[in-house]
Design an enzyme around this catalytic site. Sequence first.
Site, mmCIF file in Angstrom:
data_model
loop_
_atom_site.group_PDB
_atom_site.id
_atom_site.type_symbol
_atom_site.label_atom_id
_atom_site.label_comp_id
_atom_site.label_asym_id
_atom_site.label_seq_id
_atom_site.Cartn_x
_atom_site.Cartn_y
_atom_site.Cartn_z
ATOM 1 N NE ARG A 112 9.719 51.223 -85.728
ATOM 2 C CZ ARG A 112 9.895 52.102 -84.972
ATOM 3 N NH1 ARG A 112 9.528 52.160 -83.541
ATOM 4 N NH2 ARG A 112 10.908 53.316 -85.009
ATOM 5 C CB THR A 399 11.857 51.646 -75.551
ATOM 6 O OG1 THR A 399 13.012 52.118 -75.159
ATOM 7 C CG2 THR A 399 11.643 52.420 -76.993
ATOM 8 C CD GLU A 419 9.610 57.957 -80.850
ATOM 9 O OE1 GLU A 419 9.349 59.075 -81.373
ATOM 10 O OE2 GLU A 419 10.774 57.969 -79.978
ATOM 11 C CD GLU A 436 7.576 53.998 -82.567
ATOM 12 O OE1 GLU A 436 8.801 54.379 -82.661
ATOM 13 O OE2 GLU A 436 6.944 53.676 -81.551
ATOM 14 C CG ASP A 439 11.027 56.493 -84.559
ATOM 15 O OD1 ASP A 439 11.350 57.680 -83.711
ATOM 16 O OD2 ASP A 439 11.079 55.499 -83.851
ATOM 17 N N GLY A 485 15.772 55.279 -77.089
ATOM 18 C CA GLY A 485 16.067 56.027 -78.270
ATOM 19 C C GLY A 485 17.316 55.425 -79.105
#
Length: 578
Positions: A112, A399, A419, A436, A439, A485
């Site tokens: 990540r 994704t 993302e 990202e 998020d 998502g």
Amino acid sequence: MTHRFHLPAAFALTLLAAAASAQDATVQPKSTTAIAERALVTATEFMIATAHPTATETGYDILRAGGSAADAAVAVQMMLNLVEPQSSGIGGGAFLLHWDASERALTTYDGRETAPATATPAYWLGADGAPMAFPDVVIGGRSVGVPGTLALMEQVHARHGRLSWADLFIPTIALAEAGFPVSARLAAAIPEAQGLDAFPATRAYFFDGAGAPKAAGAILANPDFARTLRLIAAEGAQPFYTGVLADDIVAAVRTPANSGELALADLAGYRVIERAPICHDYRAWQVCGMGPPSSGALTVGQILGMLANFDLATPGSNLNADHLFIEASKLAFADRGLWMADADFVKMPTKGLLDPAYLAARAGLIDPGAAMPKAAPGEPPWDEGRLYAPATERPEFGTSHFVIVDRYGDMISATTTIEAGFGSRVMTNGFLLNNELTDFAFEPEADGKPVANRIEAGKRPRSSMAPTIVFEGGEPTLLIGSPGGARIINYVAGALIGILDFDLDPQAAIDRPHIVNRNGDTEVEEGEGSEATIAALTALGQVAEPANLNSGLHAIQIDGDTLRGAADKRREGLVMGE
């Protein structure tokens, strides 16, 4: 230590020829077991399912040459970066589950993205102290986190690869130079992506000289990406994190608007984390996935754990399974919003959230005959007490997911992302950079309490990605996952119920119409039967509406010596096996 060997020269030439010939607009599958009209595919030796036919064929070739699941994953990710750039790539992040058959070990790899060292909880607050508007901050370098996908692929290959690292880049380098036909899905995504023409490199790649979006069938070459991959093939991930590519990433995020804060030290300090998998029992199975910072396995686990208290599959039980699924989803998403974040930065009741007694008590809140309003978070068993405030739900997009079983019994279920579609829209050296950091929660605190998913230096944003491996009697029996998502959680949980409770084959389970609830109104997949479903749910007090629920589920079921693979009819994925 795993032995590495190079692809035979003749086979390497075959890959080059295949890549060069891929300029044909119609991709012809190499195997008679390739999926046709999304029929279930069976095989006995190995199998792969990805979101794009060319990526699947690339991985298939690697597996056929004796490569491992890890080898195929590297080759697939590079090809997806090229042919499905809107969804994933080396400018983003990923979670990967790996089953090592010889060691009988499940490892989860956290690739990540991370926040820059300068990030504070006020990162997403405007000059007036109020949270910025989501659409205003996606486009530009400020939304870019330190990418983790390439480091993850290098680490997984170092531990589990069998082929030479450099050989895995041959197909994508060749196709990037020769050019590939723009798929209908990519062509449709280009004009829909707000701000995709905001930056010169991105505009030049996805639009023609007159400013029109590249059309389906147009041949799109990416020599910049080919040069990037040659460098990575020769030197590994080092140039990306401490070399010339790192320099270019840092320069690229300094956009005129929404300038980013990533620094060379942020890239140099990035580390992939091997985490303990999150596993929970569901009836006769053990369902395993990725732990925090992903909320995927925990929230899927909570939905299943609550539904374990109901008989979903027995005919004549008079239970509305869709209604029960919605109610369990409301309760699980309420807990997700309060408790779940990067557990390296915040204390989390991870075990308590999956405690069977706690989930039974939460299931007791479900009325089989009536809908509850918006659910409140629960109090899972935990010594710390309630420390946090609930976060406001933010959009999540993009994704891609792929699943692989090799001839050695090793397996991979991986979800990979930048993302939003096309990420931050910032492009450098032929690849897009993620967005990202959006998020994270934009509000760092509420009611005087911190929000668990607030942004902090070096922290990883909460994710909904849910790559999953299911075990029965200690043996892996199912690999599954999806893009989408925050809807990923409902997509995966719903497909698992279809396979495990209703005994559907993976393709039939994936084909079932989706129902999604994230602790608000219910979305019912538009199409045949949706009106009747909405009417039945409305009669129970649910607020439901039709929606385009564009999942990208891919699954492989393992039944003794037989592999059964499925790809989502809603996208352009392909299954191949032998």
